[in-house]
Scaffold this motif. Structure first.
Motif, PDB file in Angstrom:
ATOM      1  N   THR A 258       3.250  42.460  87.368  1.00  0.00           N
ATOM      2  CA  THR A 258       2.119  41.854  86.670  1.00  0.00           C
ATOM      3  C   THR A 258       1.854  42.655  85.403  1.00  0.00           C
ATOM      4  O   THR A 258       1.069  43.596  85.401  1.00  0.00           O
TER       5      THR A 258
ATOM      6  N   ARG B   2      -3.374  35.676  85.208  1.00  0.00           N
ATOM      7  CA  ARG B   2      -2.172  36.419  84.836  1.00  0.00           C
ATOM      8  C   ARG B   2      -1.719  35.971  83.446  1.00  0.00           C
ATOM      9  O   ARG B   2      -1.942  34.834  83.049  1.00  0.00           O
TER      10      ARG B   2
ATOM     11  N   VAL C 180      -3.082  41.168  82.713  1.00  0.00           N
ATOM     12  CA  VAL C 180      -4.079  40.389  83.445  1.00  0.00           C
ATOM     13  C   VAL C 180      -5.354  40.288  82.621  1.00  0.00           C
ATOM     14  O   VAL C 180      -5.641  41.139  81.774  1.00  0.00           O
TER      15      VAL C 180
ATOM     16  N   PHE D  72     -10.216  35.273  86.864  1.00  0.00           N
ATOM     17  CA  PHE D  72      -9.003  36.076  86.747  1.00  0.00           C
ATOM     18  C   PHE D  72      -7.837  35.204  86.297  1.00  0.00           C
ATOM     19  O   PHE D  72      -7.767  34.015  86.640  1.00  0.00           O
TER      20      PHE D  72
END
Length: 600
Positions: free
Chosen positions: A73, A37, A76, A35
């Motif tokens: 956010t 950002r 992503v 993962f």
């Protein structure tokens, strides 16, 4: 993994992501992914630095994801690998050589790469999409799956629903759900395969019609064969030639249903949620099978007449609860077990209907509603702005959701708009009124078998049901306001409790009226942010107040039903019958008595 539901889709365990089109093998890609950002939204697929791990399909804002980052956010990235073992688990082999990747929901726009090759782009944070990735697979070794999701937090032209545009949740809005929040999975299919099914029962003619969409090359001599059964008894079977087209319609007559003295035994209702097993086979003229899938259908009709909501042509009082379907650990996402338990809880509390609010729920939730007998008002998240982007976003995503969910017998009402969200000036802006009418008519064009509420709560333009939102906390006022037909109809012709016009343009004076939001009582705790439309100081006062409000509304003869706000506490909105952990604020049997009238 292997499903045991191929022979009987009504008996599945609730884990299959697409419960009305079941194949025996599939592979769940849930679990730990890489993962990252990308706050500047400038990273490239071959340059992104993955510095975190996330548990899919839980959004990164949620504790269950392992991230728990509730900051804004906007973008992503996700990455994981899969190899030959996963393909075999999904059914890969000579008879099923095509590999299809499914994504249940990615909020809001998604790009998907396999081995660095862009294979799909999708817009719509609640609607599913699928892509054949066969040609992008590596000839040997593992395959790298990468997903990029963009969900700009302050973009109010996308369908936001209850996701807060501010960084901290306030009032009735909650933490955002970014990126993947429903299952990602693989299945392997034949070269010619069944892609989608749409079931349409018709009770007066004792028929069931199914529209079948196909994928891949369809031979000219291909046939579709459909069979319905119940309790191991074949009810009907039919076969039509496709003519090489990628779609076909099969219409079945169920002889047993022509006997008017026993046809109700197979009807679907909350009291008896009967489901018929179905199989759909794509085969050659010779009888050789190209593809076969399992499904199910519920025989029932929904309509309105004479101020009544009708199920199977008989009046039924709607006892609904507004359900946010939001969980502290997973936010808008949920496990298969959680979805089943939510349906069970709603039924245990005495409700026969749930209005899943500002959210299109996971199809596995709808499976349990079908199976256990819970009626659903199917709603969507709304945008907050009215502009061309918002119009296009709602029309596209809502159309996809109606197509996805219209075969579920539990879905009894469509709700494309709520409280004029995204059409805030509908009472004097002709464009906004036109949009409300048009999205309602579009819904009827896609599915003419259910009532449509054009704008839940007020400012109805083209509603089959007239709904009212009223958070008056005095039961005597509620009893007076809704106890007689004449004052109720006068309200509907003018302004409602929220000070908004109730109707825009002509409306059917005989449409049923449902109080679709009321209650909202908060049990006061030490929480500084506790919020409700009214409050009670202790559990005894809470029970007394909720019971009195429900009694006043339940005794109203002009109303065709009600929807209590709400099922559970959600964040700072502490006006649930249950706490956020689903424990009751007073004993379940006494809540049930208040809902059903057993407390009288």
């Amino acid at each position: 993994m292997t499903s045991d539901a191929t022979a009987d889709a009504t008996a599945q365990d609730g884990t299959y992501p697409r419960p009305q089109l079941v194949r025996p093998c599939w592979h769940d890609l849930s679990g730990v992914w890489d993962f990252a950002r990308d706050d500047m939204m400038i990273a490239q697929v071959d340059r992104i630095v993955f510095d975190r791990r996330i548990e899919v399909p839980f959004p990164p804002e949620s504790p269950a994801s392992g991230i728990g980052d509730t900051r804004f956010t906007p973008c992503v990235w996700y990455r994981r690998s899969f190899g030959h073992a996963e393909l075999l688990d999904a059914g890969y082999g000579p008879e099923r050589p095509r590999v299809v990747l499914h994504l249940g929901a990615v909020d809001h726009t998604a790009d998907v790469w396999v081995n660095g090759r862009l294979v799909a782009s999708h817009s719509g944070g609640q609607s599913p999409f699928q892509v054949d990735i066969t040609d992008a697979l590596a000839s040997q070794g593992d395959n790298v799956l990468t997903v990029r999701a963009v969900d700009v937090p302050d973009d109010v032209s996308v369908l936001r629903g209850k996701q807060d545009w501010r960084e901290r949740p306030h009032s009735i809005w909650y933490h955002r759900t970014t990126g993947i929040w429903q299952p990602v999975w693989l299945e392997c299919i034949p070269e010619s395969a069944v892609r989608s099914l749409t079931w349409r029962p018709d009770l007066p003619t004792a028929t069931v019609e199914v529209d079948v969409e196909l994928s891949g090359p369809v031979p000219v001599d291909a046939w579709l064969r459909v069979a319905l059964s119940h309790d191991d008894q074949t009810l009907a079977e039919g076969r039509v030639r496709t003519g090489g087209l990628q779609h076909g319609t099969v219409r079945l007559v169920i002889p047993r249903q022509l006997n008017g003295q026993e046809y109700e035994e197979l009807l679907w209702s909350p009291a008896r949620p009967t489901l018929l097993s179905a199989s759909v086979t794509l085969e050659r003229e010779s009888g050789s099978v190209m593809d076969v899938v399992a499904s199910y259908v519920g025989l029932r009709s929904v309509s309105v007449a004479g101020g009544n909501f009708l199920l199977n042509d008989r009046p039924l009082q709607v006892r609904a609860v507004l359900a946010q379907n939001y969980w502290p650990e997973t936010h808008l996402a949920a496990t298969a077990e959680t979805l089943r338990r939510e349906v069970e809880l709603i039924l245990e509390l005495g409700f026969n209907t749930a209005r899943v609010h500002q959210k299109a729920e996971d199809p596995r939730f709808l499976f349990w509603a079908d199976r256990l007998g819970l009626m659903i008002w199917a709603e969507t998240a709304n945008a907050y702005a009215f502009d061309e982007r918002a119009i296009v976003n709602l029309v596209g995503e809502w159309s996809a959701l109606v197509r996805r969910d219209q075969s579920h017998p539990s879905v009894v009402v469509w709700v494309p708009l709520n409280e004029s969200w995204g059409v805030q000036h509908i009472s004097h802006d002709p464009r906004q009124a036109a949009f409300s009418r048009s999205i309602s008519d579009l819904t009827r064009a896609l599915d003419g078998s259910r009532p449509v509420i054009s704008n839940d709560g007020w400012e109805h333009t083209a509603s089959d049901i007239l709904t009212i939102h009223d958070y008056e906390s005095d039961p005597d006022v509620l009893a007076e306001r809704y106890g007689e037909e004449t004052p109720l109809r006068e309200m509907l012709a003018g302004f409602g409790p929220a000070g908004r016009r109730m109707t825009i343009g002509a409306q059917d004076g005989g449409a049923p009226v449902i109080l679709s939001e009321f209650g909202g009582v908060s049990l006061e705790t030490d929480g500084a942010d506790d919020w409700g439309y009214s409050s009670a100081s202790d559990p005894a006062a809470f029970e007394e107040k909720v019971t009195a409000i429900l009694r006043a509304v339940r005794r109203s003869s002009p109303l065709a039903g009600f929807c209590y706000t709400q099922l559970t506490d959600t964040g700072q909105e502490t006006n649930g019958l249950l706490f956020a952990d689903r424990s009751p604020k007073f004993p379940i049997e006494r809540i049930r008595a208040a809902v059903t009238g057993g407390a009288d």
